[in-house]
Design a protein around this motif. Structure first.
Motif, PDB file in Angstrom:
ATOM      1  N   TYR A  98      11.236  35.059  -4.972  1.00 45.02           N
ATOM      2  CA  TYR A  98      10.327  33.915  -4.986  1.00 45.02           C
ATOM      3  C   TYR A  98       9.620  33.838  -6.340  1.00 45.02           C
ATOM      4  O   TYR A  98       9.612  34.810  -7.101  1.00 45.02           O
ATOM      5  CB  TYR A  98       9.310  34.039  -3.853  1.00 45.02           C
ATOM      6  N   ILE A 100       6.420  33.825  -7.110  1.00 43.97           N
ATOM      7  CA  ILE A 100       5.236  34.670  -7.256  1.00 43.97           C
ATOM      8  C   ILE A 100       5.324  35.835  -6.275  1.00 43.97           C
ATOM      9  O   ILE A 100       6.104  35.816  -5.317  1.00 43.97           O
ATOM     10  CB  ILE A 100       3.916  33.893  -7.066  1.00 43.97           C
ATOM     11  N   ASN A 103       4.728  36.028  -1.930  1.00 43.75           N
ATOM     12  CA  ASN A 103       5.814  35.404  -1.172  1.00 43.75           C
ATOM     13  C   ASN A 103       7.047  36.294  -1.172  1.00 43.75           C
ATOM     14  O   ASN A 103       7.729  36.445  -0.150  1.00 43.75           O
ATOM     15  CB  ASN A 103       6.140  34.038  -1.766  1.00 43.75           C
ATOM     16  N   GLY A 334       6.073  31.588 -11.464  1.00 45.63           N
ATOM     17  CA  GLY A 334       5.455  30.477 -10.754  1.00 45.63           C
ATOM     18  C   GLY A 334       6.341  29.261 -10.639  1.00 45.63           C
ATOM     19  O   GLY A 334       6.073  28.363  -9.845  1.00 45.63           O
ATOM     20  N   ASN A 336      10.232  27.409 -10.015  1.00 45.18           N
ATOM     21  CA  ASN A 336      11.356  27.614  -9.106  1.00 45.18           C
ATOM     22  C   ASN A 336      12.718  27.536  -9.788  1.00 45.18           C
ATOM     23  O   ASN A 336      13.746  27.667  -9.122  1.00 45.18           O
ATOM     24  CB  ASN A 336      11.299  26.587  -7.975  1.00 45.18           C
ATOM     25  N   TYR A 416       9.122  27.465   0.085  1.00 45.37           N
ATOM     26  CA  TYR A 416       8.106  28.031  -0.805  1.00 45.37           C
ATOM     27  C   TYR A 416       6.818  27.225  -0.737  1.00 45.37           C
ATOM     28  O   TYR A 416       6.820  26.013  -0.951  1.00 45.37           O
ATOM     29  CB  TYR A 416       8.642  28.052  -2.233  1.00 45.37           C
ATOM     30  N   GLY A 418       3.845  28.736  -2.173  1.00 43.65           N
ATOM     31  CA  GLY A 418       2.945  29.290  -3.178  1.00 43.65           C
ATOM     32  C   GLY A 418       1.800  30.061  -2.555  1.00 43.65           C
ATOM     33  O   GLY A 418       1.968  30.788  -1.582  1.00 43.65           O
ATOM     34  N   ASN A 419       0.614  29.879  -3.108  1.00 43.43           N
ATOM     35  CA  ASN A 419      -0.576  30.561  -2.612  1.00 43.43           C
ATOM     36  C   ASN A 419      -1.345  29.742  -1.584  1.00 43.43           C
ATOM     37  O   ASN A 419      -2.519  30.001  -1.335  1.00 43.43           O
ATOM     38  CB  ASN A 419      -1.523  30.890  -3.779  1.00 43.43           C
ATOM     39  N   GLU A 427       2.006  21.389  -1.279  1.00 43.75           N
ATOM     40  CA  GLU A 427       2.602  22.444  -2.091  1.00 43.75           C
ATOM     41  C   GLU A 427       4.024  22.802  -1.675  1.00 43.75           C
ATOM     42  O   GLU A 427       4.738  23.473  -2.417  1.00 43.75           O
ATOM     43  CB  GLU A 427       1.734  23.709  -2.017  1.00 43.75           C
ATOM     44  N   ARG A 469       2.634  20.863 -12.165  1.00 41.66           N
ATOM     45  CA  ARG A 469       2.047  21.540 -11.015  1.00 41.66           C
ATOM     46  C   ARG A 469       1.153  22.693 -11.463  1.00 41.66           C
ATOM     47  O   ARG A 469       0.949  22.914 -12.659  1.00 41.66           O
ATOM     48  CB  ARG A 469       3.159  22.051 -10.085  1.00 41.66           C
ATOM     49  N   ARG A 470       0.661  23.430 -10.489  1.00 38.86           N
ATOM     50  CA  ARG A 470      -0.211  24.563 -10.756  1.00 38.86           C
ATOM     51  C   ARG A 470       0.422  25.526 -11.757  1.00 38.86           C
ATOM     52  O   ARG A 470       1.630  25.697 -11.789  1.00 38.86           O
ATOM     53  CB  ARG A 470      -0.490  25.296  -9.436  1.00 38.86           C
ATOM     54  N   TRP A 471      -0.408  26.161 -12.561  1.00 35.75           N
ATOM     55  CA  TRP A 471      -0.006  27.122 -13.595  1.00 35.75           C
ATOM     56  C   TRP A 471       0.829  26.470 -14.702  1.00 35.75           C
ATOM     57  O   TRP A 471       1.546  27.144 -15.430  1.00 35.75           O
ATOM     58  CB  TRP A 471       0.765  28.303 -12.996  1.00 35.75           C
TER      59      TRP A 471
END
Length: 603
Positions: A98, A100, A103, A334, A336, A416, A418-419, A427, A469-471
């Motif tokens: 994955y 991160i 996961n 982070g 995919n 997936y 994420g957090n 997400e 997206r995030r990060w």
């Protein structure tokens, strides 16, 4: 009656006494005993590297690093210990995880795609059956040393103790009750006791240097090997390195850099986080793996030990791997795409996993997923997976030992979140891929989904529309699906069927099956939970006894009668019980799909 092996040993001993000294005889007998036990109940050592792409292991052909922050370029590094394991074992060239760590870790330990058991960060529930549980149930001594992360405990069981609920007999871990510091003067939990080294000015007596988290947990791993060398053991070593914050290691030169470096990290001004030391961290990670291998040899168990080394996700986006042709393969933890999920995987077992015959690397080119590790090590050890019907992963053990030349899976499917919590549609990403093509299911930003030809676009950068997206992860819209070649169209249709096949299927009912409902004190019976429909996604259940003083039931459904009386066993579906270890009073809900059965315990 003596077994053949014992008779053989007695005869051998008599012969040796006639012609050798007592000392020589003792050595020969010990060797003979070792040989008769070889490859029976093999030890398993599973090592998980934190935040490193496959190109971060020099066995994959790259030995230079680039920093996008300008900290260094063409910086050489080496991982000789992992390389040696690869050279004398097998290197997996298409291993994926994955994007991160958490996961990946939940999928790794359970053998399940995240849609089956990921609920929210740091909350894996003890009802989830993991490889720690399986090996302990099979009679192995189990140990975990390194980064944990998945749980924080409950109101009833504190986080420092809750980790043991997953089958670990012995543990020394970071990120158990809080994240804190992992490197210099770390926060650790060791067998239920919290150790906070923050701010300490004394030195580690074992090294004469500052307290260093990776060294501390490594020593516990080595002690675990020594303490259990005469019985089968499972050592899970999820390494603290090479995750940020980036710091010098005890091997960074001159010594004064490590000895005086800030223990706390302030990412805004890089104080306590200096990416210059990333190459040092990789090499120290490899050094610690070498210590594990050396300890196995010193303990006399190397020949009967399977070693698996894998990464949990790819390298951070601040670094790139310089390939032999000079091009840079960028890190993208982070993300995919390939550079977010392509990880190293090496398997080594002397005399069992064959190596290359030409002093090069023997490699396996088939797709391999993080969920495949649990069934593979269970297969290698000859143990049963108590929850085999729930495990998505596929064993690649026949391929590793050279007994099957076919690839063990046709595609990889990922779910997936994420957090985020698993209910977060914002997400959620679902995708499936082969070695050549990848298709994403529709999501809120790309309602028609996305499709990529990985042969020409492995980093998925084709497309006119881009979502950030995030990060800082960029998602491109992919190929125009109205203008695909015949080959691309065939792959697009095939992967569409895969995605349809893996749609979330809700649980509608449970059945609790028991061989009998009357027991005597001391009796034990195996109960079964049947989940309906059979293709439901979340097949996990929580077992509950109405009166544990009368009878207890464990996560495997084993009911044990303790005293006379009446007891009711209930099961609750993971689908709506939402079981989490999130320090809340109610760890799972009891008003959803359930089933029960009553038992009478007689004297």
């Amino acid at each position: 009656m003596l077994s053949f092996n014992k008779v053989w040993l007695v005869c051998l001993t008599s012969l040796l006494f006639a012609c050798q000294s007592a000392e020589e005889t003792a050595i020969a007998i010990d060797k003979a005993q070792t040989q008769t036990k070889a490859h029976s109940n093999p030890n398993v050592v599973l090592i998980l590297i934190d935040d490193l792409s496959h190109y971060g292991v020099t066995a994959y052909g790259a030995n230079k690093l680039h920093s996008y922050d300008g900290e260094f370029t063409n910086k050489e590094f080496a991982t000789p210990n992992i390389d040696q394991l690869a050279k004398t074992g097998v290197r997996f060239d298409n291993a994926f995880a994955y994007p991160i760590c958490e996961n990946t870790r939940i999928a790794l330990m359970s053998g399940k795609v995240n849609d089956a058991n990921y609920l929210q960060p740091k909350s894996q529930h003890s009802s989830d059956i993991t490889f720690g549980d399986a090996f302990k149930k099979a009679g192995y001594t189990t140990g975990l040393f390194g980064k944990w992360k998945q749980t924080r405990g409950t109101k009833e069981v504190a986080g420092k103790d809750y980790i043991a609920e997953f089958g670990w007999d012995d543990y020394a871990a970071f990120d158990v009750v809080t994240e804190g510091q992992r490197f210099i003067n770390p926060n650790l939990v060791i067998n239920g006791k919290e150790y906070n080294y923050n701010g300490r000015s004394d030195v580690d007596p074992a090294t004469g240097r500052r307290w260093y988290g990776p060294d501390i947990v490594n020593r516990h791993a080595l002690e675990f090997i020594d303490n259990n060398k005469d019985k089968p053991f499972f050592l899970y070593y999820p390494m603290i390195l090479v995750h940020d914050d980036h710091k010098p290691t005890p091997d960074t030169k001159p010594n004064s850099i490590f000895d005086n470096f800030p223990e706390n990290a302030d990412y805004n001004n890089t104080r306590g986080d200096d990416r210059e030391y990333f190459p040092d961290m990789i090499e120290y990670m490899d050094k610690l793996i070498g210590k594990v291998v050396n300890k196995l040899e010193q303990a006399g168990v190397r020949e009967n030990t399977l070693i698996v080394v894998m990464g949990d996700n790819a390298t951070k986006e601040t670094f790139g791997h310089i390939l032999p042709d000079g091009t840079i393969y960028p890190g993208r933890k982070g993300g995919n795409a390939d550079n977010g999920i392509h990880v190293p995987l090496v398997v080594n077992f002397p005399g069992v996993v064959p190596a290359s015959n030409n002093h090069d690397y023997r490699s396996y080119d088939g797709l391999t997923y993080v969920t495949d590790i649990y069934p593979t090590i269970a297969d290698a050890a000859g143990i049963e997976m108590p929850n085999a019907e729930q495990v998505e992963g596929k064993s690649f053990w026949p391929q590793a030992i050279g007994k099957n030349s076919n690839e063990h899976r046709d595609y990889i499917y990922a779910w997936y979140i994420g957090n985020s919590k698993y209910t977060s549609d914002e997400e959620l990403l679902r995708y499936a891929f082969t070695k050549e093509f990848k298709r994403y299911a529709p999501d809120k930003f790309f309602p028609k989904g996305r499709f990529f030809d990985l042969r020409s676009d492995p980093l998925e950068r084709v497309g006119d529309v881009v979502e950030k997206r995030r990060w800082g992860v960029l998602r491109y819209s992919g190929l125009d699906t109205n203008n695909l070649t015949a080959e691309q169209q065939q792959a697009y249709d095939y992967l569409g069927k895969v995605l349809d096949q893996h749609q979330m299927v809700r649980v509608t009912g449970l059945k609790l099956i028991a061989p009998k409902n009357q027991l005597s004190v001391g009796d034990s019976i195996q109960l079964q939970a049947q989940v309906l429909p059979e293709n439901a996604t979340r097949k996990g259940v929580v077992w509950e006894s109405s009166d544990p003083s009368v009878a207890t039931v464990d996560k495997f459904g084993q009911l044990v009668a303790h005293k006379a009386g009446q007891v009711t066993v209930r099961i609750f579906s993971w689908d709506d019980a939402y079981p989490v270890s999130a320090n809340r009073q109610q760890t799972y809900y009891r008003n959803g799909v359930t089933a029960s059965k009553s038992f009478t315990i007689g004297r």
